[in-house]
Scaffold this motif. Structure first.
Motif, PDB file in Angstrom:
ATOM      1  N   ASN A 179       0.829  -1.222   0.000  1.00 47.77           N
ATOM      2  CA  ASN A 179       0.000   0.000   0.000  1.00 47.77           C
ATOM      3  C   ASN A 179       0.851   1.255   0.000  1.00 47.77           C
ATOM      4  OD1 ASN A 179      -2.737  -0.511  -0.253  1.00 47.77           O
ATOM      5  ND2 ASN A 179      -2.983  -1.065   1.891  1.00 47.77           N
ATOM      6  N   HIS A 209      -7.544   1.177   6.008  1.00 48.85           N
ATOM      7  CA  HIS A 209      -6.456   0.635   6.833  1.00 48.85           C
ATOM      8  C   HIS A 209      -5.311   1.654   7.000  1.00 48.85           C
ATOM      9  CE1 HIS A 209      -2.976  -2.057   7.723  1.00 48.85           C
ATOM     10  NE2 HIS A 209      -3.896  -2.574   8.527  1.00 48.85           N
ATOM     11  N   ASP A 220      -8.268  -2.311  -1.803  1.00 40.09           N
ATOM     12  CA  ASP A 220      -7.452  -3.154  -0.925  1.00 40.09           C
ATOM     13  C   ASP A 220      -8.275  -4.398  -0.561  1.00 40.09           C
ATOM     14  OD1 ASP A 220      -6.353  -4.367   1.334  1.00 40.09           O
ATOM     15  OD2 ASP A 220      -5.607  -2.487   2.179  1.00 40.09           O
ATOM     16  N   THR A 263      -3.130  -8.821   0.481  1.00 43.92           N
ATOM     17  CA  THR A 263      -2.051  -9.393   1.273  1.00 43.92           C
ATOM     18  C   THR A 263      -2.065 -10.913   1.124  1.00 43.92           C
ATOM     19  OG1 THR A 263      -1.258  -9.711   3.543  1.00 43.92           O
ATOM     20  CG2 THR A 263      -3.555  -9.145   3.300  1.00 43.92           C
ATOM     21  N   SER A 290      -1.023 -12.626   3.690  1.00 44.25           N
ATOM     22  CA  SER A 290      -0.833 -13.039   5.084  1.00 44.25           C
ATOM     23  C   SER A 290      -2.128 -13.323   5.833  1.00 44.25           C
ATOM     24  CB  SER A 290      -0.031 -11.957   5.821  1.00 44.25           C
ATOM     25  OG  SER A 290      -0.653 -10.705   5.652  1.00 44.25           O
ATOM     26  N   LYS A 291      -3.250 -13.291   5.131  1.00 44.77           N
ATOM     27  CA  LYS A 291      -4.508 -13.591   5.823  1.00 44.77           C
ATOM     28  C   LYS A 291      -5.035 -14.927   5.286  1.00 44.77           C
ATOM     29  CE  LYS A 291      -5.014  -8.661   6.637  1.00 44.77           C
ATOM     30  NZ  LYS A 291      -4.274  -8.550   7.886  1.00 44.77           N
ATOM     31  N   GLY A 329       3.358 -11.376   3.100  1.00 42.69           N
ATOM     32  CA  GLY A 329       3.654 -10.584   1.913  1.00 42.69           C
ATOM     33  C   GLY A 329       2.415  -9.885   1.398  1.00 42.69           C
TER      34      GLY A 329
HETATM   35  C1  LIG Z   1      -7.006  -3.753   4.949  1.00 40.23           C
HETATM   36  C2  LIG Z   1      -5.565  -4.081   5.177  1.00 40.23           C
HETATM   37  N1  LIG Z   1      -4.659  -3.656   4.281  1.00 40.23           N
HETATM   38  C3  LIG Z   1      -3.357  -3.937   4.428  1.00 40.23           C
HETATM   39  C4  LIG Z   1      -2.896  -4.674   5.493  1.00 40.23           C
HETATM   40  C5  LIG Z   1      -1.427  -4.927   5.649  1.00 40.23           C
HETATM   41  O1  LIG Z   1      -1.135  -6.234   5.271  1.00 40.23           O
HETATM   42  P1  LIG Z   1       0.126  -7.022   5.895  1.00 40.23           P
HETATM   43  O2  LIG Z   1      -0.325  -7.556   7.205  1.00 40.23           O
HETATM   44  O3  LIG Z   1       0.410  -8.071   4.891  1.00 40.23           O
HETATM   45  O4  LIG Z   1       1.216  -6.026   6.054  1.00 40.23           O
HETATM   46  C6  LIG Z   1      -3.802  -5.175   6.420  1.00 40.23           C
HETATM   47  C7  LIG Z   1      -3.331  -6.032   7.538  1.00 40.23           C
HETATM   48  O5  LIG Z   1      -3.383  -5.793   8.663  1.00 40.23           O
HETATM   49  C8  LIG Z   1      -5.176  -4.852   6.282  1.00 40.23           C
HETATM   50  O6  LIG Z   1      -6.068  -5.262   7.177  1.00 40.23           O
END
Ligand SMILES: Cc1ncc(COP(=O)(O)O)c(C=O)c1O
Length: 407
Positions: free
Chosen positions: A123, A142, A224, A254, A256-257, A263
């Motif tokens: 982002n 976010h 996002d 992401t 990572s979820k 990443g």
């Molecule tokens: C809406 C949103 N965008 C971006 C991110 C950032 O992602 P990352 O955890 O991979 O840094 C998050 C994670 O917390 C998020 O909830």
């Protein structure tokens, strides 16, 4: 001698006085259940004797302990390496990165995709590289979007949460202001940015209306999909569920979820990606994503597309929402995230403690993270919870809710 350092003790005391101090509680594994430890500061943590059900994670599809994904990570570590060793532009660009980016572009319906070392970096890097003159941003976007706008030094116009009418009037006001100042508003570059699924409210952005508003003034849209990637149509996000790939210039997300890795990514036109490769400082000046993380995300995306995890998640979501609402709890949102809104912060804390005593984890979210009077528990089921887990969770909420006097 004058002290020009930092009063860290004072800062921590202020946080404690305002009941805002955060603490780390380690867990033995990342899955739908696990053994937690009390916050121990810098000391070695001691795991509790009872296993707890986790209803607070972003591991929505429960893929973090899936054998296929672990094997993919292991194999990439063995054949490619445990780390990229350098920025992608130096020697850190590997075949596993390319595989993942090809797959992401396919799922997101774009010409290309590019991975970053985190969603945060994606982002911040993307927004700063675009150098927009004006960003129109949902009020609940976010922190990484907010920070991207700040670092890009863009004029940021915040519109009401998920409110396309508020966005339209913000766009009109900006155009009028430019006209009044004798400027041509089309000289400015305008970017509309929104999360698709909002993490604390479980709401889903009205993307089609946002695209209509954007097209009326020639602005670009960036979405996002952090909390949506992997969960909707064909393993994509809300953009795919609504068929809006051709109307949204930048899709971000992401790994990572739901994709059980680490990443971030950006997907869009080939020109967008080439610009990011050259201008996104968080891409250029950061080591490439670790190859095992890239390989795990590729495999997770494949499993999300072709397996039954999405179906199981949405069944759990429906069961849990129905059970909580039937008991009389106020559950917001339209997604897999179930914000159980209690209102009062003390009640929210007591409810979170009550379910925790019954071995269910879903911490309270309080102001300033959410507005005053809307303290809540963010309840997020996982695809790998079985029916008994959902029933146990509901029973814990009933008992704790009655104890706190909320039911
Ligand atoms: C809406 C949103 N965008 C971006 C991110 C950032 O992602 P990352 O955890 O991979 O840094 C998050 C994670 O917390 C998020 O909830």
């Amino acid at each position: 001698m004058a002290d020009r350092g930092f009063d860290l003790e004072g800062r921590l005391d202020t946080l404690k006085d305002h009941d805002l101090k955060r603490a780390l509680s380690p867990v033995d594994r990342v899955a739908e259940r696990g053994y937690f430890a009390e916050p121990s500061g810098g000391e070695l943590p001691v795991l509790e004797s009872a296993e707890a059900l986790v209803f607070a994670s972003n591991n929505y599809l429960g893929l973090t302990d899936d054998q296929r994904i672990q094997d993919a990570a292991r194999q990439a570590a063995a054949t490619v390496g445990t780390g990229a060793g350098a920025s992608r532009l130096v020697t850190g660009d590997t075949m596993v990165h390319r595989d993942l980016e090809r797959l992401l572009a396919e799922v997101k319906g774009t010409e290309r995709a590019l991975t970053f070392s985190s969603g945060y970096a994606a982002n911040v890097g993307t927004i700063t590289a675009l150098e927009p003159d004006v960003v129109f941003s949902d009020e609940l976007n976010h922190a990484s979007i907010v920070d991207g706008c700040r670092l890009a030094d863009a004029d940021t116009v915040v519109y009401d949460h998920c409110d396309a009418a508020s966005l339209r009037s913000a766009l009109e006001e900006r155009a009028d202001a430019a006209a009044r100042a004798g400027r041509d508003p089309t000289d400015e570059s305008w970017l509309i940015v929104t999360d698709s699924v909002f993490s604390m409210d479980g709401t889903v952005a009205p993307l089609e209306e946002i695209c209509d508003a954007a097209e009326a003034v020639g602005a670009w849209v960036m979405v996002d999909e952090a909390h949506a990637t992997g969960l909707y149509a064909d393993g994509g996000g809300v953009v795919q569920a609504e068929g809006l790939e051709d109307r949204i210039q930048i899709q971000m997300g992401t790994l990572s979820k739901a994709l059980a890795s680490q990443g971030g990514y950006v997907a869009g036109s080939a020109d967008l990606i080439e610009c990011m490769v050259n201008d996104a400082r968080s891409f250029v000046f950061s080591t490439g994503l670790a190859p095992p993380a890239a390989a795990a995300a590729s495999e997770a995306l494949h499993v999300a597309r072709h397996g039954d995890a999405r179906e199981r998640l949405w069944e759990n979501v429906a069961h849990l929402r129905d059970g909580l609402e039937t008991m009389g709890f106020d559950v917001w949102g339209d997604s897999q995230i179930l914000p159980l809104v209690v209102g009062d912060r003390e009640d929210a804390m007591a409810l979170a403690d009550g379910i925790r005593e019954r071995d269910v984890v879903a911490p309270a979210i309080r102001p300033p993270t959410v507005p005053e009077g809307t303290s809540r528990l963010r309840v997020a089921p996982i695809a790998t919870h079985d029916e008994n887990d959902i029933i146990d969770c509901l029973e814990a909420f009933r008992a704790a809710g009655e104890e706190v006097g909320l039911l």
